[in-house]
Design a protein around this motif. Structure first.
Motif, mmCIF file in Angstrom:
data_model
loop_
_atom_site.group_PDB
_atom_site.id
_atom_site.type_symbol
_atom_site.label_atom_id
_atom_site.label_comp_id
_atom_site.label_asym_id
_atom_site.label_seq_id
_atom_site.Cartn_x
_atom_site.Cartn_y
_atom_site.Cartn_z
ATOM 1 N N ARG A 1 7.526 -59.671 11.340
ATOM 2 C CA ARG A 1 6.862 -58.434 11.719
ATOM 3 C C ARG A 1 7.900 -57.424 12.205
ATOM 4 O O ARG A 1 9.069 -57.754 12.376
ATOM 5 C CB ARG A 1 5.859 -58.693 12.845
ATOM 6 C CG ARG A 1 5.007 -59.933 12.638
ATOM 7 C CD ARG A 1 3.859 -59.955 13.604
ATOM 8 N NE ARG A 1 2.937 -58.866 13.292
ATOM 9 C CZ ARG A 1 1.847 -58.584 14.010
ATOM 10 N NH1 ARG A 1 1.549 -59.290 15.075
ATOM 11 N NH2 ARG A 1 1.081 -57.572 13.674
ATOM 12 N N GLU B 1 5.078 -55.970 6.439
ATOM 13 C CA GLU B 1 5.346 -57.313 6.954
ATOM 14 C C GLU B 1 5.542 -58.308 5.816
ATOM 15 O O GLU B 1 5.150 -58.081 4.686
ATOM 16 C CB GLU B 1 4.179 -57.777 7.844
ATOM 17 C CG GLU B 1 4.039 -56.941 9.096
ATOM 18 C CD GLU B 1 2.939 -57.443 10.004
ATOM 19 O OE1 GLU B 1 2.889 -56.979 11.149
ATOM 20 O OE2 GLU B 1 2.123 -58.291 9.576
ATOM 21 N N TRP C 1 6.218 -65.505 10.114
ATOM 22 C CA TRP C 1 5.579 -64.191 10.019
ATOM 23 C C TRP C 1 6.588 -63.153 10.477
ATOM 24 O O TRP C 1 6.902 -63.069 11.661
ATOM 25 C CB TRP C 1 4.317 -64.188 10.882
ATOM 26 C CG TRP C 1 3.453 -62.963 10.763
ATOM 27 C CD1 TRP C 1 3.554 -61.945 9.882
ATOM 28 C CD2 TRP C 1 2.317 -62.664 11.592
ATOM 29 N NE1 TRP C 1 2.551 -61.020 10.090
ATOM 30 C CE2 TRP C 1 1.780 -61.433 11.139
ATOM 31 C CE3 TRP C 1 1.706 -63.306 12.668
ATOM 32 C CZ2 TRP C 1 0.662 -60.847 11.736
ATOM 33 C CZ3 TRP C 1 0.597 -62.724 13.245
ATOM 34 C CH2 TRP C 1 0.077 -61.497 12.776
#
Lengths: 831, 246
Positions: free
Chosen positions: B183, B207, B181
């Protein structure tokens, strides 16, 4: 009173004496002894076991209870009679009925209740000393039978009464109870077991499953008939029913005006969220019903439910919107009407619910069917026809569910240890497990002793030890955890809904509440609530000031498919229409005919020997609708097979949906424009292999594994001890499934998951039969511009499964493309 | 068991550094020759077996084999574990400790761990494992390594803990896959162990999620790096470029 010549004078004397005192008591209360009651008392006194099959409200409880009561000896300080009921909520009323009779006929006996809700003080007391009569649930009985001293505690038992046996039979709860009853029979060889059941298509088999295959159970029926008036609530003239939907709220005003507090009514819905919606709608429409209109479903706090049940009994509450939570048991003598919203899916269920009205022998019940969408009126016709013909579904005991066996083995090992021979004897004394192979039993035993791994090792694992010929549990924590997780009822993780600091409104599934943010509102227990905070496994809420907006929780209840009996009735009704273009003599015609006419205009109504297939295009792709009218379970099977066979013609991802009318296949836009050979696609040849392949891809077995892992003790629902230890033992059944599939593919629980999924789809081999039958029909393919009345409900069904043999990267890219096409998402990737 | 794809990677630039995101659920920091992994949960299967739940031992063996393969394929000089090295102290049976010791001795690479919530129960890291304890957080260059995804000013945080998974749907299809992920100022790694579950995440604007699956790794969301999947050779010949256009 009937006495057979083989009975001894003593027994006859007993029966006479008993009959006199009971008759006197009945007279005093103004009751009349019914023929099936005296028949049952005589059979119990003569030492038989059996099944009492009667429609609801015909005095079954006393038919069994009063057969045993005079025999019980208050001087023996041991458990002598067990009364098992499937619903915790029923125990209180049963206790009341029993104590009423006891007060008059056997005042010195002790009567107690034991359920999962019993206080710990009661549990502790019962651990030392059981009452003479115990009212309990199958799960609490299984727990009591897992204690070290079970054999001595149950040694003086003379009888077991199992209430609502039809409801337990055919489920894992029923299988576990079969095993526990066999265990009891081995402790007390003269034990008499009596079941109480609603009308069943296969009473002999049901009785064998209850009393053991080695006995010849008596079956007692009544010649009394229940009269039922069946009517359909039709929309007022000039209005229409929607083409699709499950809620049916468009008829709410019409129903509200048809109801009256003067005639106490139960309104049955099929799901809890539907009950919430209907309650909300009715209370908005009828503000003057405040206090007499109530909501009842399984997620509400027990106290709230009890209040409503009490209100129903004393007549303060007149109209209740409910779910299956009020299907069973309790007598509400005042109920005059029953309303069924949407398809009951099964004839037996409809009969059961109808039986709630005028819960008195020989009284007529009034049943009102409320369609939720137009086509459901077809079901009204089919239901009426089936009621006239008195057709009903059979309930079959499960075939050797391995997860239940594993749980039972551990419980037996806990109950003072068990030998192989003993276990074999008890299994042979059940209908579910008597045919189990030595190989299966051996695997189950190894699974609890060494993991039964063939490819992988299980070091330091030992749930059950095998020493000196006895299987026993030695680890204290294993014992505690097992006892806390006894039973076969699988529930999703749920949170308590709390108003203020402590008032509990009920429970709600974690998966639903996790989607809400503090400040958002939802409908629960008939009130709009605002979520304040989530913590400590509780959802703290306050009453919402903003009304009528927010989310309705959807509890994950299994939606039942049409039973085969109901599908057969529907097909008959439809064929009648296709032949004559009208329905004669039925009030539903005026609504049903226009919609069927639309169907005929846009597409066609299939004749008896036709299979209708519709092609339609939308922005989602190419839709294919197929209408076998054979019930949702079989349609899911057909759809999975067709999706697989289409994916062989053209690789891709195929979504499918199914309902009771038919199934839908959704092909992507890239599917080539080729003529599909339906007869070949529906070929029953190799269907078993194909369904297995489709299942593998469709992940249905993995879904089925959830409850199996829970019953077999792999996934713990309740974990005692600190929350840290709890977290360390949490695992999803999906990961377990993957791990076994990768490292121990011979694990027989995986096979069970597969065969359960297969059974659910194929309904015991019916899928191949259906394919053969469909192949023989004339296939009528119609291209439609618009979704037809048949197609529309299917289109709106949630896309339930898919089959894919596409490359993963391609699938992601496709989804990514669609996803990015939507507004409000992040910008397209920079290349 | 499927090895052909776990060394597939997508190259991304994170805080000025080149990172190889591997389908085997590890990230390789090229300049520092450091392999990052999160949430190994060693001993988890033993915890379950001790509690009477039969989980095959091979799960740990397979996790170790995959990690060894990634270390060799990247020629990493160092491995940093972003917490939850172990699942629980009581899962560290002697058999488990020995299996890991043996595996560790065959890999001449430095290894360190920042402590995760599960590691708090760990009394001492067995000496034979030669794993350096890095405390709650370790910072180096533009990066901070820690278990829980809590921002650190002026640093890009690498974290685990969440076990991110992303749900995708479109047309007829639906998927739920573990992912990296990516970010703002923070990158979360998927959980390394096969025997862990995950939590669904929602991608916010800007993102990116790198999804790992049987066929390698794919980017969704605002991907600022390469979309071309490359693969490391597992037999130590130079990395070959594969034309797996995604």
């Amino acid at each position: 009173m009937v006495c057979t010549s083989s009975e001894s004078a003593l027994v006859r004397g007993l029966i006479l004496e008993q009959a006199h005192s009971i008759a006197a008591w009945f007279r005093k209360r103004g009751w009349e002894t019914l023929p099936h009651q005296s028949e049952a008392w005589a059979a119990i006194a003569s030492g038989s076991s059996g099944l009492i099959v009667l429609p609801t409200g015909m005095g079954k409880t006393y038919a069994a209870l009063l057969g045993f009561l005079p025999e019980l000896d208050s001087n023996i300080d041991d458990l002598q009679l067990l009364y098992v009921t499937p619903l915790k909520a029923l125990t209180r009323d049963i206790e009341k009925s029993i104590s009423l009779a006891m007060h008059e006929l056997a005042p010195k006996l002790r009567l107690e209740t034991r359920t999962g809700d019993s206080k710990s003080s009661v549990r502790q007391r019962q651990k030392k000393r059981l009452p003479h009569i115990l009212v309990t649930t199958p799960e609490s009985l299984a727990l009591l039978l897992s204690y070290e001293d079970a054999t001595s505690r149950f040694a003086r038992l003379t009888g077991v009464i199992v209430d609502e046996w039809h409801d337990l039979l055919g489920s894992k709860r029923g299988s576990l109870l079969e095993l526990n009853l066999a265990q009891l029979r081995s402790i007390c060889p003269k034990l008499r077991i009596w079941g109480l059941s609603a009308t069943l298509a296969n009473p002999e088999q049901a009785a064998r499953a209850l009393c053991g295959p080695k006995t010849t159970p008596k079956i007692i029926r009544s010649s009394l008939q229940r009269h039922l008036r069946f009517q359909t609530l039709l929309p007022p003239p000039g209005t229409n029913l929607p083409w699709a939907g499950h809620l049916g709220l468009s008829l709410a005003p019409h129903l509200a005006s048809a109801l009256s507090p003067a005639h106490p009514t139960l309104i049955f819905t099929n799901t809890r969220s539907q009950a919430e919606r209907w309650y909300d709608a009715l209370s908005l429409l009828m503000p003057e019903w405040e206090g007499i209109l109530a909501l009842h479903h399984g997620s509400l706090a027990p106290k709230a439910r009890e209040q409503i049940e009490a209100g129903l009994k004393n007549g303060n509450i007149r109209i209740v919107v409910c779910t299956a939570s009020l299907d069973l048991g309790v007598d509400y003598a005042g109920i005059e009407r029953v309303v069924q919203i949407g398809s009951p899916k099964q004839l037996a269920r409809l009969l059961q619910r109808a039986g709630r009205a005028a819960h008195r022998p020989e009284a007529a019940g009034e049943l009102c069917f409320v369609p939720t969408y137009a086509l459901e009126l077809l079901e009204a016709l089919a239901l009426r026809q089936a009621l006239v013909e008195a057709r009903i579904e059979p309930r079959l005991p499960l075939h050797q569910p391995l997860d239940v066996l594993i749980q039972f083995i551990v419980s037996r090992a806990l109950a003072g240890g068990v030998s192989l021979a003993q276990l074999q004897d008890e299994l042979a004394d059940t209908e579910s497990f008597r045919g189990i192979s030595a190989d299966e039993l051996d695997w189950a035993l190894r699974f609890v002793t060494d993991g039964a791994g063939t490819l992988s090792a299980y070091p330091q694992y030992c749930k059950v030890s095998h020493t000196d010929g006895l299987y026993r549990v030695k680890d204290r924590m294993v014992a505690i955890r097992h006892r806390q997780n006894i039973g076969t009822i699988t529930a999703d993780a749920s949170l308590a809904v709390k108003l203020g600091r402590s008032r509990s409104l009920g429970t709600i599934e974690e998966s639903f509440i996790a989607k809400l943010r503090p400040g958002e509102t939802f409908l629960f227990g008939g009130q709009w609530l605002e979520l304040v905070a989530l913590r400590d496994m509780s959802a703290y809420v306050k009453l919402s000031k903003r009304k009528k907006t927010g989310t309705i929780p959807v509890w994950n209840g299994g939606s039942l498919p049409w039973s085969q009996e109901l599908s057969a009735s529907i097909r008959t009704v439809l064929a009648q229409f296709a032949a004559s273009r009208t329905f004669t003599d039925c009030p539903e015609t005026s609504v049903l005919e226009p919609i069927l006419a639309t169907q005929a205009r846009l597409s066609a109504i299939p004749a008896k020997d036709e299979l209708l297939i519709e092609y339609s295009r939308s922005r989602d792709g190419q839709h294919i609708f197929i209408y076998p009218f054979a019930g949702k379970a079989l349609h899911e099977g057909i759809a999975a097979i067709l999706a697989l066979r289409l994916s062989r013609l053209h690789p891709g991802t195929y979504a499918f949906a199914a309902n009771d009318y038919g199934c839908e296949l959704l092909l992507g836009h890239d599917f080539p424009d080729i003529a599909l050979a339906w007869s070949k696609l529906l070929d029953p040849e190799a269907i078993d292999d194909d369904i297995e392949e489709a299942l593998h891809l469709g992940e249905l077995a993995k879904r089925q594994f959830r409850s199996i892992a829970r019953v077999a003790g792999l996934v713990l629902q309740n974990i005692p001890g600190s929350s840290k230890a709890t977290r360390q033992l949490q695992i999803s059944s999906g990961i377990l499934y993957d791990v076994f599939a990768q490292f121990d593919p011979a694990n027989k629980l995986l096979q069970q998951a597969k065969s359960e999924a297969l059974a659910a789809l194929m309904e015991g081999g019916k899928l191949a039969e259906l394919c053969r039958e469909l192949q023989a029909r004339h296939i009528r393919v119609v291209k439609t511009q618009l979704f037809t009345p048949f197609a529309f409900p299917l289109y709106l069904e949630r896309v339930s499964a898919r089959v894919s043999n596409e490359d993963m990267g391609k699938r992601i890219a496709k989804m990514q493309a669609q996803w990015q096409a939507l507004p409000n998402t992040s910008a397209a990737s920079r290349r | 068991m499927i090895d052909h794809s776990i060394t597939n990677f997508l190259k991304q630039n994170i805080a000025g550094e080149t990172i190889l995101f591997l389908a085997g659920k590890a990230a390789f920091w090229e300049r520092a020759a450091t392999l990052l992994v999160a949430d190994l949960h060693w001993g988890k299967t033993a915890v379950f077996r001790a509690a009477g739940i039969p989980i095959p031992e091979d799960v740990l063996a397979e996790d170790l084999r995959r990690l060894g393969l990634l270390i060799r394929a990247t020629s990493a000089q160092r491995v940093i574990v972003l917490g939850d090295l172990i699942h629980a102290q009581k899962g560290l049976t002697s058999a488990c400790i020995n299996m890991i010791s043996e595996w560790r001795q065959a890999l001449p690479v430095r290894m360190g761990v920042v402590l995760g919530n599960h590691d708090r129960g760990l009394r001492r890291i067995p000496a034979d494992w030669s794993i350096e304890q890095l405390g709650d957080m370790a910072c180096e260059g533009p990066f901070c390594f820690r278990h829980e995804p809590i921002p650190v000013s002026n640093h890009h945080v690498w974290a685990g803990h969440v076990h991110p998974m992303l749900k995708l749907s479109g047309g007829p299809d639906k998927l739920r896959l573990p992912c990296f992920w990516l970010r703002q100022s923070m990158t979360l790694l998927p959980s390394f162990s096969l025997f862990t579950r995950g939590a669904n995440i929602q991608l916010s604007k800007g993102e990116c999620a790198l999804l790992v699956h049987d066929h390698g790794i794919s980017a969704v969301g605002s991907n600022h790096g390469s979309n071309v999947q490359e693969s490391l050779s597992t037999d130590n010949t130079p990395a070959t470029l594969r034309n797996d256009e995604v």
